[in-house]
Design a protein around this motif. Structure first.
Motif, PDB file in Angstrom:
ATOM      1  N   PHE A   1      38.510  39.883  39.865  1.00  0.00           N
ATOM      2  CA  PHE A   1      38.689  38.455  39.655  1.00  0.00           C
ATOM      3  C   PHE A   1      37.452  37.864  38.985  1.00  0.00           C
ATOM      4  O   PHE A   1      36.326  38.290  39.254  1.00  0.00           O
ATOM      5  CB  PHE A   1      38.947  37.742  40.990  1.00  0.00           C
ATOM      6  N   TYR A   2      37.695  36.897  38.136  1.00  0.00           N
ATOM      7  CA  TYR A   2      36.602  36.199  37.460  1.00  0.00           C
ATOM      8  C   TYR A   2      37.018  34.749  37.229  1.00  0.00           C
ATOM      9  O   TYR A   2      38.219  34.422  37.200  1.00  0.00           O
ATOM     10  CB  TYR A   2      36.237  36.868  36.136  1.00  0.00           C
ATOM     11  N   THR A   3      36.057  33.883  37.085  1.00  0.00           N
ATOM     12  CA  THR A   3      36.316  32.452  36.874  1.00  0.00           C
ATOM     13  C   THR A   3      35.749  32.013  35.526  1.00  0.00           C
ATOM     14  O   THR A   3      34.725  32.519  35.065  1.00  0.00           O
ATOM     15  CB  THR A   3      35.674  31.599  37.980  1.00  0.00           C
ATOM     16  N   VAL A   4      36.441  31.069  34.923  1.00  0.00           N
ATOM     17  CA  VAL A   4      36.018  30.465  33.651  1.00  0.00           C
ATOM     18  C   VAL A   4      35.915  28.966  33.871  1.00  0.00           C
ATOM     19  O   VAL A   4      36.877  28.349  34.377  1.00  0.00           O
ATOM     20  CB  VAL A   4      37.027  30.770  32.525  1.00  0.00           C
ATOM     21  N   ASP A   5      34.756  28.358  33.542  1.00  0.00           N
ATOM     22  CA  ASP A   5      34.626  26.909  33.749  1.00  0.00           C
ATOM     23  C   ASP A   5      35.247  26.140  32.591  1.00  0.00           C
ATOM     24  O   ASP A   5      35.709  26.725  31.602  1.00  0.00           O
ATOM     25  CB  ASP A   5      33.154  26.516  33.974  1.00  0.00           C
ATOM     26  N   ASP A   6      35.256  24.813  32.721  1.00  0.00           N
ATOM     27  CA  ASP A   6      35.974  23.974  31.754  1.00  0.00           C
ATOM     28  C   ASP A   6      35.288  23.890  30.390  1.00  0.00           C
ATOM     29  O   ASP A   6      35.860  23.337  29.444  1.00  0.00           O
ATOM     30  CB  ASP A   6      36.163  22.563  32.320  1.00  0.00           C
TER      31      ASP A   6
ATOM     32  N   GLY B   1      39.574  28.453  34.867  1.00  0.00           N
ATOM     33  CA  GLY B   1      40.304  28.796  36.077  1.00  0.00           C
ATOM     34  C   GLY B   1      39.941  30.161  36.599  1.00  0.00           C
ATOM     35  O   GLY B   1      39.034  30.842  36.104  1.00  0.00           O
ATOM     36  N   LEU B   2      40.677  30.600  37.641  1.00  0.00           N
ATOM     37  CA  LEU B   2      40.487  31.912  38.260  1.00  0.00           C
ATOM     38  C   LEU B   2      41.485  32.893  37.652  1.00  0.00           C
ATOM     39  O   LEU B   2      42.686  32.609  37.602  1.00  0.00           O
ATOM     40  CB  LEU B   2      40.683  31.817  39.780  1.00  0.00           C
ATOM     41  N   HIS B   3      41.004  34.057  37.233  1.00  0.00           N
ATOM     42  CA  HIS B   3      41.862  35.021  36.538  1.00  0.00           C
ATOM     43  C   HIS B   3      41.635  36.437  37.099  1.00  0.00           C
ATOM     44  O   HIS B   3      40.619  36.721  37.746  1.00  0.00           O
ATOM     45  CB  HIS B   3      41.564  35.008  35.034  1.00  0.00           C
ATOM     46  N   PHE B   4      42.591  37.327  36.802  1.00  0.00           N
ATOM     47  CA  PHE B   4      42.557  38.718  37.253  1.00  0.00           C
ATOM     48  C   PHE B   4      42.354  39.633  36.049  1.00  0.00           C
ATOM     49  O   PHE B   4      42.877  39.398  34.970  1.00  0.00           O
ATOM     50  CB  PHE B   4      43.874  39.068  37.959  1.00  0.00           C
ATOM     51  N   LYS B   5      41.599  40.727  36.284  1.00  0.00           N
ATOM     52  CA  LYS B   5      41.417  41.746  35.253  1.00  0.00           C
ATOM     53  C   LYS B   5      41.397  43.120  35.915  1.00  0.00           C
ATOM     54  O   LYS B   5      41.148  43.262  37.132  1.00  0.00           O
ATOM     55  CB  LYS B   5      40.124  41.524  34.462  1.00  0.00           C
TER      56      LYS B   5
ATOM     57  N   GLN C   1      37.181  44.183  30.190  1.00  0.00           N
ATOM     58  CA  GLN C   1      35.914  43.471  30.266  1.00  0.00           C
ATOM     59  C   GLN C   1      36.123  42.024  29.790  1.00  0.00           C
ATOM     60  O   GLN C   1      37.004  41.747  28.965  1.00  0.00           O
ATOM     61  CB  GLN C   1      34.856  44.160  29.409  1.00  0.00           C
ATOM     62  N   VAL C   2      35.306  41.140  30.326  1.00  0.00           N
ATOM     63  CA  VAL C   2      35.429  39.710  30.046  1.00  0.00           C
ATOM     64  C   VAL C   2      34.139  39.221  29.394  1.00  0.00           C
ATOM     65  O   VAL C   2      33.033  39.483  29.902  1.00  0.00           O
ATOM     66  CB  VAL C   2      35.704  38.911  31.337  1.00  0.00           C
TER      67      VAL C   2
END
Length: 325
Positions: free
Chosen positions: A42-47, A66-70, A77-78
């Motif tokens: 899980f990883y998060t991306v801010d606005d 938001g919160l996302h799955f990988k 990789q993100v």
């Protein structure tokens, strides 16, 4: 097991089972791997960001805030990119640790189209428009953008006069640079969009020339002040002049109507006199003659001889006929 490779036995203590120990270690390792996988899935991306997701090194998607799955263990990789943030480039100057602007002569010194040397500092704002292109289309997109802006700035300044660069042509120069750089960025698409280009400062290289241009700018401001005063005077005087014109037009219209009325009255009198003349031509002719004499010789008493002119009793005063005193 002792140093000779034999298992030792201690009375009252059961010997350890090697297979069981291996199972425990293996179970712990698997649990640890599962835990690490769960924590890295899980990883998060801010606005302010977008994230570029790669699967086995290839771009497989772009995610927003938001919160996302990988997939774990390096399968996916993100790469997070600040796409909703205005970033800046300073050309011709930089801020030191104390926050003071320091001139960079190698970037700010330029030659104008009329062969004068000027120092021009630019402030540039840009943002990332395409995170995939930004990450993978070039090695250093910011450096490419900086070199591109420097090139176009020198191109535009080199085709402008020194007066335009230092005084009233700055806005036009900024617009030209922005338009040229935006066209090239659109053509090569390195994932960046130019937001704004502003001339931070522009000045001649020597103090004497700076003072001369300041004097020119002061003269221009004084000229503008005089023009503004003249316009204010014009705005104050025009209504008065228009009022005078309106008054004159009204007076002319009045005089015109008065002349028309007098002419109509004269025509009516002439027509009335003509009608009397047609009815009694001799009497009317005599009356017109006597009236003309009284106008030519005012104050003179006139008598009409009703006989042969020898007897005074036969004279009649003209006043009794024309109504004089």
């Amino acid at each position: 097991m002792d140093n000779n490779g034999f298992y030792s036995y201690t009375p009252g203590k059961k010997p350890a089972n090697p297979k069981k120990i291996r199972n425990i270690i293996l179970t712990a390792a698997v649990a640890l791997l599962v835990l690490v996988g769960i924590l890295t899935c899980f990883y998060t991306v801010d606005d302010k960001q977008q994230a570029v997701v790669t699967t086995f090194g290839r771009v497989s998607g772009i995610t927003d805030a938001g919160l996302h799955f990988k997939l774990p263990f390096g399968i996916q990789q993100v790469h997070k990119v600040d796409v909703n943030v205005y970033q800046k480039i300073e050309l011709g100057y930089e801020q030191n640790a104390a926050g003071v602007d320091v001139t960079k002569a190698s970037e700010s010194t330029m030659i104008t189209g009329d062969y004068n040397i000027v120092n021009v500092d630019f402030f540039v704002e840009y943002k990332i428009s395409d995170p995939v292109q930004y990450l993978y289309s070039s090695n250093d997109p910011e450096l490419i953008l900086k070199n591109l802006i420097q090139s176009q700035v020198r191109n535009v300044v080199g085709s402008s006069t020194v007066d335009a660069v230092l005084t009233d042509g700055k806005e036009n120069i900024q617009m030209q640079v922005k338009e040229l750089v935006s066209q090239i960025l659109e053509e090569y698409d390195i994932g960046l969009t130019l937001v704004d280009v502003r001339i931070q400062d522009a000045e001649p290289p020597t103090q004497e020339v700076i003072e001369a241009f300041k004097a020119v700018e002061t003269a221009k401001q004084q000229a503008e002040a005089v023009v503004n005063d003249a316009k204010a005077y014009e705005n104050a005087q025009v209504p008065n002049a228009e009022a005078q014109v309106h008054k004159q037009l009204q007076n002319a219209e009045y005089l015109k109507q008065k002349r028309i009325n007098e002419a109509v009255e004269a025509v009516a009198m002439f027509e009335a006199m003509y009608n009397e003349y047609r009815l009694n031509p001799d009497i009317t002719r005599s009356r017109m003659y006597y009236e003309a004499i009284s106008e030519i010789l005012p104050g003179v008493k006139l008598y009409i001889n009703t006989g042969d002119g020898q007897s005074i009793d036969m004279l009649l005063p003209l006043e009794s006929i024309i109504g004089g005193n």
